[in-house]
Design an enzyme around this catalytic site. Structure first.
Site, PDB file in Angstrom:
ATOM      1  N   GLY A  51      -8.989  25.160 -15.092  1.00  0.00           N
ATOM      2  CA  GLY A  51      -9.749  24.051 -14.303  1.00  0.00           C
ATOM      3  C   GLY A  51     -10.153  23.180 -15.013  1.00  0.00           C
ATOM      4  O   GLY A  51      -9.743  21.993 -15.333  1.00  0.00           O
ATOM      5  N   CYS A  71     -16.033  32.027  -4.645  1.00  0.00           N
ATOM      6  CA  CYS A  71     -16.739  30.741  -4.886  1.00  0.00           C
ATOM      7  C   CYS A  71     -18.260  31.214  -4.644  1.00  0.00           C
ATOM      8  O   CYS A  71     -18.652  31.549  -3.449  1.00  0.00           O
ATOM      9  CB  CYS A  71     -16.329  29.764  -4.089  1.00  0.00           C
ATOM     10  N   PRO A  84      -8.043  25.475  -7.804  1.00  0.00           N
ATOM     11  CA  PRO A  84      -8.785  24.396  -7.127  1.00  0.00           C
ATOM     12  C   PRO A  84      -9.947  24.003  -7.592  1.00  0.00           C
ATOM     13  O   PRO A  84     -10.882  24.829  -7.846  1.00  0.00           O
ATOM     14  CB  PRO A  84      -8.931  25.454  -5.976  1.00  0.00           C
ATOM     15  N   MET A  85     -10.414  22.785  -7.323  1.00  0.00           N
ATOM     16  CA  MET A  85     -11.755  22.211  -7.682  1.00  0.00           C
ATOM     17  C   MET A  85     -12.239  21.198  -6.638  1.00  0.00           C
ATOM     18  O   MET A  85     -11.689  20.089  -6.350  1.00  0.00           O
ATOM     19  CB  MET A  85     -11.683  21.729  -9.039  1.00  0.00           C
ATOM     20  N   LYS A 109      -7.985  34.371  -4.201  1.00  0.00           N
ATOM     21  CA  LYS A 109      -8.762  34.068  -5.605  1.00  0.00           C
ATOM     22  C   LYS A 109     -10.175  34.565  -5.397  1.00  0.00           C
ATOM     23  O   LYS A 109     -10.730  34.538  -4.710  1.00  0.00           O
ATOM     24  CB  LYS A 109      -8.609  32.676  -5.831  1.00  0.00           C
ATOM     25  N   GLY A 133     -10.248  31.227 -16.088  1.00  0.00           N
ATOM     26  CA  GLY A 133     -11.658  31.428 -16.747  1.00  0.00           C
ATOM     27  C   GLY A 133     -11.673  31.004 -18.193  1.00  0.00           C
ATOM     28  O   GLY A 133     -11.034  31.856 -19.021  1.00  0.00           O
ATOM     29  N   GLY A 134     -12.149  29.756 -18.422  1.00  0.00           N
ATOM     30  CA  GLY A 134     -12.464  29.537 -20.181  1.00  0.00           C
ATOM     31  C   GLY A 134     -11.158  29.275 -20.886  1.00  0.00           C
ATOM     32  O   GLY A 134     -11.265  29.316 -21.917  1.00  0.00           O
TER      33      GLY A 134
END
Ligand SMILES: Cc1cc2nc3c(=O)[nH]c(=O)nc-3n(C[C@H](O)[C@H](O)[C@H](O)COP(=O)(O)O)c2cc1C
Length: 326
Positions: A232, A99, A17-18, A138, A211-212
């Site tokens: 992402g 977040c 999600p972004m 998340k 992540g990454g």
């Protein structure tokens, strides 16, 4: 206690999600590349849905499977918002507990929730009771001074204890003060082992690592340890990466589409999108990096970014951007 276990096949690979990125237009573009991956909405405030702002979660049916991500900290409001999401046809509901933006902290949701794992549990439990689709959380491995292995185990164990059986874990902690959201995605170091180790304590928990992760080879390695991978920024930087997902990760027989084939399908999508009254730029912004790494990519990107915002910009802008590469 109700236990919410389903882990959908699509969750093997998901696009993160972004905010300002994974809107409906993005997801329609993503479906040109992959039919199998799980997509997410941007984070939507539960309160907004409870106040009737359901236009925020409208989707074209062919974006599914898709997870509606909610932000909030009031179990009853989250439950109501989750039910609205289910009625809109979303495949799963996800609670954002990772977040770190200021706006989110003021609303007492997002990463600040990690300091109150029981509240996360109460939220997710209320959501699970309100819907019959899967509900996940998340989160991250830690927050501020709560950042050792014991804390991660306690956080995830508490969520598990409330019956949740799928967590998405961004494998780095965040600092609520002193770092911007962007810095919180780069400065704290990644610790994949911390996520992997959770499988020893919670073998029945479905874990998606995030992540990454930058390519599908890395995904395969992570999938030896956990059930799902989530990407992402790599998808923003190189949306064509998604074209390999169905074949390489889900094992579909169909060969990987070429960039050109994807581009021609995107032209058809753009026609439809424009005929619905949308502006080209809202779709084109998601394909600025379609040719990342290819000869002429810079010309394509420059032409598209300069022309997509023009009044009445049509499909020909995409065609000319493509021609500018030659
Ligand atoms: C522009 C942008 C917006 C984001 N918005 C959200 C969001 O709405 N909800 C959320 O849980 N995470 C959000 N994130 C974090 C991503 O979901 C993901 O956890 C993070 O980028 C790390 O994954 P990556 O290294 O694959 O990018 C956002 C990230 C970016 C770059």
């Amino acid at each position: 206690m109700s236990v919410n276990s389903p882990f959908l096949e699509a969750e093997l690979f998901s696009v993160a999600p972004m905010v300002d990125v994974t809107n409906s237009a993005f997801r329609r573009v993503a479906r040109v590349f992959t039919k199998r991956a799980m997509l997410y909405t941007e984070m939507i405030a539960a309160e907004a849905l409870c106040h009737g702002k359901t236009n925020l979660i409208k989707h074209a049916g062919n974006e599914l499977p898709c997870v509606l991500q909610l932000g909030g900290s009031d179990p009853r409001r989250l439950a109501l918002a989750a039910k609205i999401g289910e009625d809109f046809g979303y495949s799963c509901i996800n609670l954002n507990a990772g977040c770190p933006s200021d706006k989110v902290q003021q609303g007492r949701f997002g990463a600040v929730l990690m300091k109150d794992p029981d509240l996360i549990g109460q939220c997710v439990s209320a959501m699970m009771n309100a819907v019959s689709i899967p509900v996940s959380v998340k989160t991250r491995i830690g927050v501020d001074e709560f950042d050792n292995e014991d804390f991660t185990r306690y956080l995830i164990g508490t969520i598990f204890g409330y019956g949740c059986r799928h967590v998405i874990i961004h494998a780095r902690k965040c600092w609520l003060e002193g770092l911007s959201p962007k810095e919180n995605r780069t400065v704290p170091p990644l610790d994949y082992d911390r996520v992997y180790n959770l499988k020893n304590d919670f073998p029945d928990l479905n874990i998606t690592i995030n992540g990454g992760i930058t390519d599908l080879c890395q995904c395969v390695i992570h999938l030896n340890h956990v059930e799902g991978v989530m990407l992402g920024r790599a998808v923003i930087d190189n949306p064509y990466l998604l074209a390999g997902v169905d074949h390489e990760l889900f094992g579909d027989d169909a060969p990987v589409k070429s960039r050109e084939q994807c581009f021609y399908e995107l032209l058809d999508l753009a026609e439809t999108f424009l005929s619905e009254g949308h502006k080209l730029q809202h779709l084109a912004i998601h394909v600025l990096n379609l040719f990342a790494g290819c000869p002429g990519a810079r010309n394509y990107r420059r032409y598209l970014s300069e022309h997509m915002t023009q009044e009445h910009a049509g499909v020909e802008v995409l065609e000319k951007a493509y021609a500018a590469m030659q």
